[in-house]
Scaffold this active site. Sequence first.
Site, PDB file in Angstrom:
ATOM      1  N   HIS A  82       0.817  -1.366  -0.003  1.00 56.58           N
ATOM      2  CA  HIS A  82      -0.017   0.058   0.159  1.00 56.58           C
ATOM      3  C   HIS A  82       0.802   1.159   0.050  1.00 56.58           C
ATOM      4  O   HIS A  82       1.867   1.460   0.572  1.00 56.58           O
ATOM      5  CB  HIS A  82      -0.928  -0.017   1.163  1.00 56.58           C
ATOM      6  N   GLY A 163       2.278  21.528  12.565  1.00 55.99           N
ATOM      7  CA  GLY A 163       3.531  20.764  12.783  1.00 55.99           C
ATOM      8  C   GLY A 163       4.588  21.602  11.898  1.00 55.99           C
ATOM      9  O   GLY A 163       4.625  22.497  11.028  1.00 55.99           O
ATOM     10  N   PHE A 167      11.572  16.944   8.174  1.00 56.95           N
ATOM     11  CA  PHE A 167      11.457  15.261   8.017  1.00 56.95           C
ATOM     12  C   PHE A 167      11.779  14.658   9.438  1.00 56.95           C
ATOM     13  O   PHE A 167      12.720  14.879   9.772  1.00 56.95           O
ATOM     14  CB  PHE A 167      12.335  14.809   6.918  1.00 56.95           C
ATOM     15  N   VAL A 168      10.672  14.031   9.712  1.00 53.61           N
ATOM     16  CA  VAL A 168      10.984  13.013  10.963  1.00 53.61           C
ATOM     17  C   VAL A 168      10.938  11.497  10.382  1.00 53.61           C
ATOM     18  O   VAL A 168       9.942  10.761  10.055  1.00 53.61           O
ATOM     19  CB  VAL A 168       9.753  13.060  11.909  1.00 53.61           C
ATOM     20  N   TRP A 171       8.601   8.705  11.617  1.00 52.06           N
ATOM     21  CA  TRP A 171       7.202   9.077  11.429  1.00 52.06           C
ATOM     22  C   TRP A 171       6.693   9.312  10.152  1.00 52.06           C
ATOM     23  O   TRP A 171       5.569   8.798   9.638  1.00 52.06           O
ATOM     24  CB  TRP A 171       6.816  10.134  12.487  1.00 52.06           C
ATOM     25  N   GLY A 172       7.541  10.302   9.432  1.00 51.67           N
ATOM     26  CA  GLY A 172       7.035  10.636   8.064  1.00 51.67           C
ATOM     27  C   GLY A 172       6.082  11.681   8.240  1.00 51.67           C
ATOM     28  O   GLY A 172       6.138  12.584   9.115  1.00 51.67           O
TER      29      GLY A 172
END
Length: 538
Positions: A82, A163, A167-168, A171-172
Amino acid sequence: MPKIVECVPNFSEGRSKEAIEGIANAIGNTPGCTLLDVDPGVSTNRTVYTFVGSPEDVVKGALAGALAASQLIDMRGHTGEHLRLGALDVCPFIPVQDVSMEECVVCANRFAEALGATLNVPVYLYGHASTRDYRKTVTQIRAGEYEGLEDKLEKTEWEPDYGPAQFVPSWGATIAGARDFLIAYNVNLLGTKEQAHRISCIIREQGAPRPERLAGVQAMGWYLQEANLAQISMNLSNINLTPMHVAYEAAVKQAQALKLSVVGSEVVGVLPKSALIAAADFYIERDGLFILEEEQKIRLAIDRLGLNSYKHFEPKEKVIEFMLHEEDSEPSLTNLLLKDFVRAVSNRTPVPGGGSVAALVGALGSGLSSMAALLTYGYKRYEDLDPQMRRLIPPLHKLSHALIPKIDADSYAFSHFMEASKLPANTAEEKERKKTAEREALYNAIAVPFSVAKDINTLWDTLKDLAPIVNIQCLSDVQVGVRCLQTAVWSAYYNVLTNAKNVEDAQYKDQILTDIKAELKVMEDASKTVLGLLDSRD
């Protein structure tokens, strides 16, 4: 009725039992939230959760799930069939009961703001919550997926709604929004991923214009190793434009063109009962079937769509109307035992009153006529009448069920009028608010019994055709049924007259009195004809 919002967060984890259960527990243990469904996929590596609650509670439930996910999911090692942008990939809020889309937009914003601030992650808004056309859909926002997110966040036009624009890796990013009810629907194919995707490209809405395209349908193809089959995976975003059975038949047609076999389908998450009833009605008409009962229609839809072919489909666990708890809803007269209903009518209380009794008597009248017609259908001695009975039974059966909710509706209408009359009227603003509430409640108290009379009057042509041919053993049942229908219309008439006395708008008052008298005249003339036809057979 209580306000109910549905939330369907999609988390990018479908293999770890610990993570799946941890997120489910976080959502399910949130006060006011009812977890309806957890649907994990191994090949997709994704789990869809479905829960409901008040607007305030679902925001808390979604945030609880996200906080749990932040400890259980790490996107740096994520793979799956997905498409995805982050650990909590998509989080839509959907109006279910007594809630507007605007309220769901508020939910999406509150959740997105809280998530961005709490976890310090980027959050995008989509659907009705988005204010920018170029990022309205999940497809637009998710383009490039997780792998392209770092570069995407450096572009001004892709600054998140909430937020930080950073880029984390673990997490994205998350996509939160408000949308109408969507059915996640997969058609099973004995073929390859590429063949499934080929069919999806033909039937989905996006792409060059062609007659096979289905409005409001997103689609792609993938392969489920754990099931050893491919799937045409669809999001049906508007089931009024493209119902589930239309999508299924379109996929079957394209599969047949490729000489491939479709082996049923799958609903991911939950769906409204109307989707199954619409499918059943389609197959009933197409195949010339005769099915009346809702339970049997649902069974037919499950069979024709092959919803049990891959995973077991249990209506009580997949149909949202069957899953919602009723403890917060208003007490229902129709749930009472017959003896308790009679006692309630005879009590020293204004409800239930004549309007509720009118609806009940009307339901019994049409029910008796339906019973007599059904006892004429399916017997060898009356076999030549079967085609006529197939035409005559449905409207009688349908109205006997349709009048049942009006037993409560009349009681609610009176109660709401009494509540409006008790509103404070100390200031000019309060007086105007009270006057408006009283007027709206009064008009509703008139509309319910009027609709009972009008609905009953749709049956007379059917009864005129039934009377000469109904099973002679059931003659008295139809006669009693007609007398019940007469009583119901008279009862509705008296209720409209009583409530109309309080109407201040002279034009509306004259019109409603004229209309209800016309309905009474229709009933009197038609019932006299039907009774004459029945009496002539004695």
